[in-house]
Enzyme design. Structure first.
Site, PDB file in Angstrom:
ATOM      1  N   ASP A 218     -22.142 -34.337 -27.583  1.00 38.64           N
ATOM      2  CA  ASP A 218     -21.444 -34.484 -26.304  1.00 38.64           C
ATOM      3  C   ASP A 218     -20.529 -33.299 -26.045  1.00 38.64           C
ATOM      4  OD1 ASP A 218     -20.489 -35.931 -23.914  1.00 38.64           O
ATOM      5  OD2 ASP A 218     -18.605 -35.715 -24.996  1.00 38.64           O
TER       6      ASP A 218
ATOM      7  N   ARG B 159     -22.411 -28.801 -19.008  1.00 37.10           N
ATOM      8  CA  ARG B 159     -22.383 -29.474 -17.697  1.00 37.10           C
ATOM      9  C   ARG B 159     -21.284 -28.909 -16.821  1.00 37.10           C
ATOM     10  NH1 ARG B 159     -21.214 -35.127 -19.294  1.00 37.10           N
ATOM     11  NH2 ARG B 159     -21.126 -35.494 -17.075  1.00 37.10           N
TER      12      ARG B 159
ATOM     13  N   HIS C 261      -9.682 -46.328 -22.115  1.00 37.33           N
ATOM     14  CA  HIS C 261     -10.064 -44.984 -21.671  1.00 37.33           C
ATOM     15  C   HIS C 261      -9.886 -44.901 -20.164  1.00 37.33           C
ATOM     16  CE1 HIS C 261     -12.124 -41.147 -21.523  1.00 37.33           C
ATOM     17  NE2 HIS C 261     -12.663 -41.582 -20.400  1.00 37.33           N
TER      18      HIS C 261
ATOM     19  N   SER D 244     -21.436 -39.896 -22.000  1.00 32.21           N
ATOM     20  CA  SER D 244     -20.476 -38.966 -22.607  1.00 32.21           C
ATOM     21  C   SER D 244     -19.216 -39.723 -23.053  1.00 32.21           C
ATOM     22  CB  SER D 244     -20.143 -37.885 -21.573  1.00 32.21           C
ATOM     23  OG  SER D 244     -19.007 -37.160 -21.957  1.00 32.21           O
TER      24      SER D 244
ATOM     25  N   LYS E 216     -18.294 -41.295 -27.298  1.00 29.42           N
ATOM     26  CA  LYS E 216     -17.070 -40.991 -28.071  1.00 29.42           C
ATOM     27  C   LYS E 216     -16.303 -42.274 -28.395  1.00 29.42           C
ATOM     28  CE  LYS E 216     -16.337 -37.941 -24.859  1.00 29.42           C
ATOM     29  NZ  LYS E 216     -16.041 -36.906 -23.917  1.00 29.42           N
TER      30      LYS E 216
HETATM   31  N1  URA Z   1     -15.097 -37.376 -19.367  1.00 32.25           N
HETATM   32  C1  URA Z   1     -15.974 -37.237 -20.376  1.00 32.25           C
HETATM   33  O1  URA Z   1     -15.622 -37.372 -21.538  1.00 32.25           O
HETATM   34  N2  URA Z   1     -17.257 -36.967 -20.066  1.00 32.25           N
HETATM   35  C2  URA Z   1     -17.700 -36.831 -18.797  1.00 32.25           C
HETATM   36  O2  URA Z   1     -18.867 -36.597 -18.592  1.00 32.25           O
HETATM   37  C3  URA Z   1     -16.768 -36.962 -17.764  1.00 32.25           C
HETATM   38  C4  URA Z   1     -15.466 -37.254 -18.084  1.00 32.25           C
END
Ligand code: URA
Length: 449
Positions: free
Chosen positions: A187, A194, A106, A209, A213
């Protein structure tokens, strides 16, 4: 009398926002506890995330809680529980029965960051299965799915049984697709809130967050590319290290082998920023060429992923002998794409030339990212269409000697009225100096394991 006390009670609950459930918890007391610097209990965290997912905790209450968390922070225990509650808001995938070890990567997002494209097939060609649930671009950073969608026929939506088939086939072994609606749905809703309430920049919220995932996706191992610099979320090495540490701890707590690299994002990666152009550059890397920084980061991340997967293969050999390219073609075809189809090209171009001679000492990632976005490579709102051919080609990178009048950038778009805004974003992004002092910065700035 009875009625009036009932209505008083109801209005009291309304002023509290949402009535206490059977657990006796209510949103205002959770918000106030965090506002006053307290630590949330497991029960409070579970209750508030569950209520938010089921819409019994209102958006304004969750926004207030997110702001309290941004200002007050969360302990490691709270962050782990928050992440677990986000995972529990949806379903968790399980690939433990696959014949190959699973590993994913990621990136926290940067400009020209096309690394997933050559990396996923390369690591699959090394013998791992790569289940990569990706996102679309929002704002100045591009999205992997937007890039791949510039390939004719390629589909981002893959069912879980098909994902499993692709991952189990050693000739493909990698799938890059959109996350289903059931993957950490809390999320999805919280991130959208957010985004519009100034509460993105909270390390525990970013870490939970991202990791909710990735853990829900079912990968056994994970390599994080945490970007640092002017074009990244994290502008300082200390901030990036803190975020990386929080994510590595969350991964480890959830039983996912996790390691993070801190990598520079002051200038764009490679020589292109834009969907189809980044696909073309990724194919160059898979063919054994491509810009040195893209090759270096791809191989560095691939080595980490292969090691996390417990494999003993040198990704550089697999890239050099063409196996990664074969795997790329199979991966694109498995999702309906034609790897031989010509990529879209934008209809209009504009060249930015060097104003003076010297060394290009600065090509700011943020300026280039915003310019590419304004040209049509990115979107301002979820759901907008992006232009496959739009973006920026960089003819020079920091450290290159340039002469006055030479092309530095070519801007591409289907909507020529976008040039003005793109040029404005670039106005302060380029510095050419007469100096012999310039030294390249490191690309890999640290490692957290
Ligand atoms: N990417 C995400 O998936 N969540 C965040 O809070 C910031 C970047």
């Amino acid at each position: 009398m009875g009625n009036s006390s009932e209505s008083n009670e109801r209005s009291n609950h309304l002023s509290q926002g949402s009535p206490p459930g059977a657990s006796g918890l209510d949103a205002v007391s959770v918000i106030s506890r965090k506002r006053d610097g307290g630590e949330l209990s497991d029960a409070q965290i579970d209750w508030v995330i569950d209520g938010f997912t089921r819409a019994t905790v209102a958006d304004e209450q969750m926004s207030a809680l997110a702001m309290a968390i941004l200002l007050r922070g969360m302990t490691r225990r709270e962050t782990a529980r928050w992440t677990a509650a986000m995972i529990a808001s949806g379903s968790r995938m399980d690939f433990t029965d696959l014949p190959h070890p699973t590993v994913d990567k990621h990136s926290t997002g940067g400009v020209g960051d096309k690394i997933t494209l050559p990396l996923a097939p390369l690591v699959a060609a090394c013998g791992a299965a790569v289940p990569q649930l990706s996102g679309r671009g929002l704002g100045h950073t591009g999205g992997t799915l937007d890039k791949l969608e510039s390939i004719r026929g390629w589909q981002a939506d893959v069912t879980v049984p098909r994902m499993r088939e692709i991952l189990a086939d050693p000739a493909i072994g990698a799938v890059i697709c959109a996350a289903g609606a059931d993957l950490a749905p809390a999320d999805k809703r919280l991130y959208a809130l957010r985004d519009v309430t100034g509460t993105v920049e909270s390390i525990p919220l970013i870490a939970s967050s991202i990791m909710s995932k990735k853990i829900a996706e079912g990968t056994a191992a994970l390599v994080l590319d945490v970007k640092v610099g002017s074009g990244a979320f994290m502008k300082t090495l200390d901030g990036a290290r803190e975020l990386a540490t929080a994510m590595v701890e969350l991964g480890r707590d959830a039983g996912v082998h996790t390691v993070a690299l801190l990598t520079a994002m002051d200038t764009p990666l490679g020589r292109t920023a834009g969907n189809a152009m980044e696909v073309a550059e990724s194919v160059e890397v898979l063919a054994g060429g491509g810009p040195a920084d893209v090759v270096e980061l791809t191989l560095t991340l691939a080595r980490e992923m292969v090691a996390q997967a417990g494999l003993h293969v040198d990704p550089a050999e697999v890239l050099a002998d063409g196996r990664a390219m074969d795997q790329w073609r199979a991966m694109i075809q498995a999702q309906g794409g034609d790897p031989d189809a010509p990529l879209p090209v934008a209809r209009h171009t504009e060249v930015v030339r060097a104003e003076s001679s010297g060394v290009l000492t600065r090509l700011e990632a943020m300026g280039v990212g915003i310019a590419a976005w304004r040209l049509g490579a990115g979107r301002a709102r979820q759901g907008e269409k992006v232009q496959a051919g739009a973006g920026i080609e960089m003819h020079a990178k920091p450290g290159d000697t340039v002469v006055a009048g030479q092309p530095l950038l070519t801007l591409h778009t289907d909507t020529p009225e976008a040039f003005e805004g793109a040029l404005a974003a670039l106005a302060d992004a380029i510095t050419v100096e007469t100096t012999s002092e310039w030294k390249p910065g490191e690309l890999i700035l640290g490692r957290i394991s």
